[in-house]
Design a protein around this motif. Structure first.
Motif, short mmCIF file in Angstrom:
data_model
loop_
_atom_site.label_atom_id
_atom_site.label_comp_id
_atom_site.label_asym_id
_atom_site.label_seq_id
_atom_site.Cartn_x
_atom_site.Cartn_y
_atom_site.Cartn_z
N VAL A 214 -0.44 7.09 1.51
CA VAL A 214 0.37 6.69 0.65
C VAL A 214 0.77 5.37 0.27
O VAL A 214 1.42 4.84 -0.90
CB VAL A 214 1.07 7.43 0.37
N LEU A 215 1.69 4.57 1.29
CA LEU A 215 2.09 3.55 1.00
C LEU A 215 1.35 2.00 2.04
O LEU A 215 0.08 2.46 2.10
CB LEU A 215 3.59 3.32 2.34
N GLU A 216 2.36 0.83 0.95
CA GLU A 216 0.65 -0.48 1.08
C GLU A 216 2.10 -1.31 1.97
O GLU A 216 2.84 -1.63 2.05
CB GLU A 216 0.44 -1.25 -0.27
N ARG A 217 1.02 -1.24 2.99
CA ARG A 217 1.49 -1.60 4.26
C ARG A 217 2.39 -3.08 3.76
O ARG A 217 1.21 -3.73 3.22
CB ARG A 217 0.91 -1.85 5.59
N GLY A 218 3.15 -3.13 4.45
CA GLY A 218 4.16 -4.73 3.78
C GLY A 218 4.67 -5.29 3.05
O GLY A 218 5.15 -6.08 2.38
N PHE B 52 6.98 6.78 10.73
CA PHE B 52 7.22 6.13 9.16
C PHE B 52 6.77 4.90 9.49
O PHE B 52 6.09 3.86 8.47
CB PHE B 52 8.54 6.40 8.33
N VAL B 53 7.90 3.91 10.06
CA VAL B 53 7.90 2.84 10.47
C VAL B 53 6.83 1.65 10.88
O VAL B 53 6.39 0.00 9.86
CB VAL B 53 9.33 2.33 11.65
N PHE B 54 6.23 2.70 11.74
CA PHE B 54 4.54 2.16 11.65
C PHE B 54 3.95 1.54 10.65
O PHE B 54 3.12 0.80 10.79
CB PHE B 54 3.80 2.35 13.33
N ALA B 55 3.88 3.10 10.00
CA ALA B 55 3.25 2.73 8.65
C ALA B 55 3.05 1.65 7.48
O ALA B 55 2.90 1.43 7.03
CB ALA B 55 3.04 4.16 8.14
N ALA B 56 4.57 1.51 7.35
CA ALA B 56 5.19 0.59 6.15
C ALA B 56 5.18 -0.83 6.68
O ALA B 56 5.30 -1.35 5.96
CB ALA B 56 6.14 1.20 6.52
N SER C 131 4.46 -4.46 7.63
CA SER C 131 4.02 -6.43 7.72
C SER C 131 3.21 -6.12 8.73
O SER C 131 4.22 -5.94 9.85
CB SER C 131 4.58 -6.96 6.72
N GLN C 132 2.01 -6.90 9.21
CA GLN C 132 1.14 -7.38 10.46
C GLN C 132 2.93 -8.36 11.08
O GLN C 132 2.86 -8.01 12.44
CB GLN C 132 0.25 -8.05 9.68
N GLU C 133 3.76 -9.07 10.47
CA GLU C 133 3.88 -10.01 11.24
C GLU C 133 5.26 -9.11 11.29
O GLU C 133 5.98 -9.06 12.49
CB GLU C 133 4.61 -10.38 10.46
N GLU C 134 5.82 -8.11 10.89
CA GLU C 134 6.81 -7.36 11.60
C GLU C 134 6.76 -6.54 12.91
O GLU C 134 7.00 -6.75 13.85
CB GLU C 134 7.09 -6.45 10.51
N VAL C 135 5.15 -6.20 12.79
CA VAL C 135 4.28 -5.45 13.82
C VAL C 135 4.37 -5.84 15.34
O VAL C 135 4.86 -5.95 16.15
CB VAL C 135 2.89 -4.90 14.21
N ASP C 136 3.88 -7.74 14.77
CA ASP C 136 3.88 -8.87 15.77
C ASP C 136 5.27 -9.03 16.44
O ASP C 136 5.81 -8.93 17.82
CB ASP C 136 3.21 -9.95 15.43
N TYR D 14 15.31 0.50 10.02
CA TYR D 14 14.76 -0.47 8.88
C TYR D 14 14.16 0.48 7.98
O TYR D 14 13.99 -0.33 6.68
CB TYR D 14 13.06 -0.41 9.33
N ILE D 15 14.22 2.15 7.90
CA ILE D 15 14.05 2.81 7.24
C ILE D 15 15.37 2.82 5.74
O ILE D 15 14.84 2.45 4.85
CB ILE D 15 14.41 4.44 7.17
#
Length: 575
Positions: A342-346, A426-430, A432-437, A484-485
């Protein structure tokens, strides 16, 4: 089934590796491109309810087996098996295959996989497992404290056999990934259930008839489990390959030879992009393993608890985490798929479809309310019924020492575990790649702090210190996710964190239940015979019914969500 399994590109079904998919009748685009939020929610809800039932059925057998074994073996032997040897097995398997699974089940950004190269890459798990096994066996035999051979015989051979069982399981790894990628769900259910039944039956027979074998009993059972698991996958694919069902599913393999590693003419042996992705996941695997098995590593390498105390802690940990495995984990895994779709990452809230974001916010609020209510109920009733539960489950072996105190603390930890699972989902689904890193660095700091806290608090408070360290660690992770949420929805009209605010009437019902059940334990439990114990149980049942009625009357939105989404078969209308 993970989210990546539904995002396969056209080349996923093209075993020859041709990117254009020419002459490939199975060539299809990513299915998620046409999936709306309502369809995604329905799929996630159905998957959650199915996984919930499967987890319950699968774990009940293990629960009953452990209750049986506790009557026949010492807690020291249980500590060596459930902590020391199981840690060896899980570490070897996790480090050998986890990164390969995550990489090979990822479609990538518009880039699919050549299955010939994927299978070649997956077979690397076997030599990697042998390498890890050799190193870990040396550590377990020569660097760690060896148990007393009089009370715990055959430790050395058991270490080697558990490592062999792990390597044996890796033989089925290419088949497991193939089954997951092509959604052969029934195969996984049948294979794991059959293997567990075989393991339980052998354990029961040997414990009753050959108790003097000691660790050989559990080593043989583990070998039977992994061997049966691998055999099920092999037999299935021998029958499946080339069949009419395989042709209907557009399965990319056609013969047994396609399952073996070999080089195709004119192309590299493996996909090096996929190999680099595997390496990235491999580096993350260390952090995940430390967070997952942190207590066992501290117990094993720092000797903060005796083998007997380790056994009691592990049993209590398994009992306390049953609800997390039965309910919270299936919900978390299934609704992660929903949020990813449903959500667009990043991307921030304003730049996405407002209808999709609204549905995601409503679902997140209901999920937070659901796990919060379940967690509070467990915390309230866990305090007054920990002693009775352990006494029924394991007798005086568990209820006479620190077991009840451990389970009471763990009941409170379950509440944090529940909230953290949904917020991180929720956080890991939303992110961005940079935020995951960046979060990987946070995980590193949390891992180090958890190990330090575990050692210090265990030295100060014994086994309870492990649960205290877990609570502090989980609290920090929840705080990070809540921030984050809150920031994610700051510029929107939705406030999903209101799900963490139960109604005042429900809070009052829980407080009264806590007081009544605590008084009931003091009056009726637990050394006054079974009649008074039954009275104590009846008091708890009445209090639980009152809490349940309060939820039905005050949390109407939550009740509607559970009825329509988690149990859609029992309702006529969907939202």
């Amino acid at each position: 089934m993970s989210a990546v399994e539904t995002r396969r590109s056209p080349r996923y079904s093209d075993f020859s590796g041709r990117g254009d998919g020419s002459q490939n009748p199975c060539r299809t685009g990513p299915p998620d491109a046409q999936v709306g939020p309502q369809e995604a929610l329905k799929s996630a809800s159905t998957l959650a309810s199915y996984n919930l039932l499967l987890q319950v059925m699968f774990r009940v057998l293990t629960f009953l087996l452990n209750a049986f074994i506790l009557r026949f073996v010492s807690k020291e032997l249980i500590g060596v098996v459930n902590v020391r040897l199981t840690l060896l097995y899980s570490t070897l398997v996790f480090l050998s295959r986890e990164a390969f699974r995550r990489a090979c089940l990822s479609g990538g950004s518009g880039r699919g996989h050549n299955w010939r190269q994927v299978i070649n890459l997956l077979w690397l798990t076997l030599p990697l497992g042998v390498l890890w096994g050799s190193m870990l066996v040396c550590v377990w035999l020569w660097l760690l404290e060896v148990p007393d051979p009089q009370s715990i015989p055959h430790y050395g051979p058991a270490v080697g056999l558990f490592a062999l069982a792990a390597v044996q399981e890796l033989l089925a790894e290419p088949l497991w990934v193939l089954a997951q990628a092509h959604m052969l769900v029934r195969l996984k259910v049948v294979a794991e259930s059959s293997a567990m039944i075989a393991k339980c039956l052998l354990t029961v027979v040997l414990v009753v008839s050959a108790r003097e074998w000691g660790l050989y009993i559990f080593s043989a059972a583990q070998l039977v489990y992994t061997g049966f698991l691998a055999l099920c996958y092999v037999v299935y694919f021998l029958h499946f390959l080339g069949s009419e069902e395989a042709n209907k599913k557009c399965f990319p393999l056609h013969s047994v030879g396609d399952l073996l590693p070999r080089r195709a003419e004119g192309e590299p042996v493996i996909d090096w992009t996929l190999a680099r992705l595997t390496w990235s996941f491999f580096k993350q695997s260390f952090l995940k393993q430390i967070l997952t098995e942190g207590e066992r590593y501290v117990m094993t390498f720092l000797n903060v608890l005796s083998f007997g105390d380790q056994g009691v802690y592990d049993i209590v940990n398994n009992l306390g985490s049953m609800v997390a495995r039965f309910i919270f984990l299936p919900i978390e895994e299934s609704f992660y798929v929903f949020f990813v779709k449903v959500l667009e990452r990043g991307r921030d809230v304003k730049s996405q479809k407002q209808e999709d974001v609204a549905i995601a916010a409503q679902v997140l609020e209901c999920l937070l309310k659901l796990v919060l209510v379940i967690g509070m109920v467990i915390t309230v009733f866990g305090y007054a019924y920990s002693y009775l539960a352990l006494d029924i489950y394991g007798g005086s072996l568990l209820s006479s020492g620190a077991g009840p105190t451990l389970l009471r603390f763990y009941s409170s930890y379950v509440l944090l575990l529940a909230v953290n699972g949904i917020t991180e989902c929720f956080v890991f689904a939303a992110m961005s790649q940079e935020e995951v890193d960046q979060y990987n660095l946070v995980m590193l700091a949390l891992s180090v702090s958890f190990l330090l806290l575990s050692y210090v608090l265990t030295w100060w408070a014994g086994a309870v210190g492990f649960i205290m360290a877990n609570c502090l660690n989980m609290g920090l992770r929840i705080l990070h996710s809540l921030v984050y949420i809150q920031r994610y929805f700051r510029l929107s009209p939705w406030r999903p964190l209101r799900g963490l605010l139960p109604s005042p009437v429900l809070l009052l019902a829980l407080v009264l239940s806590a007081v009544v059940t605590a008084l009931s334990e003091g009056v009726f439990c637990c050394d006054s015979g079974w009649l008074l114990r039954l009275v104590h149980i009846a008091v708890g049942a009445v209090c639980l019914l009152c809490v349940f009625a309060t939820v039905l009357l005050t949390e109407t939105e939550l009740v509607r969500f559970v009825r329509t989404q988690l149990f859609p078969r029992y309702t006529k209308k969907s939202p």
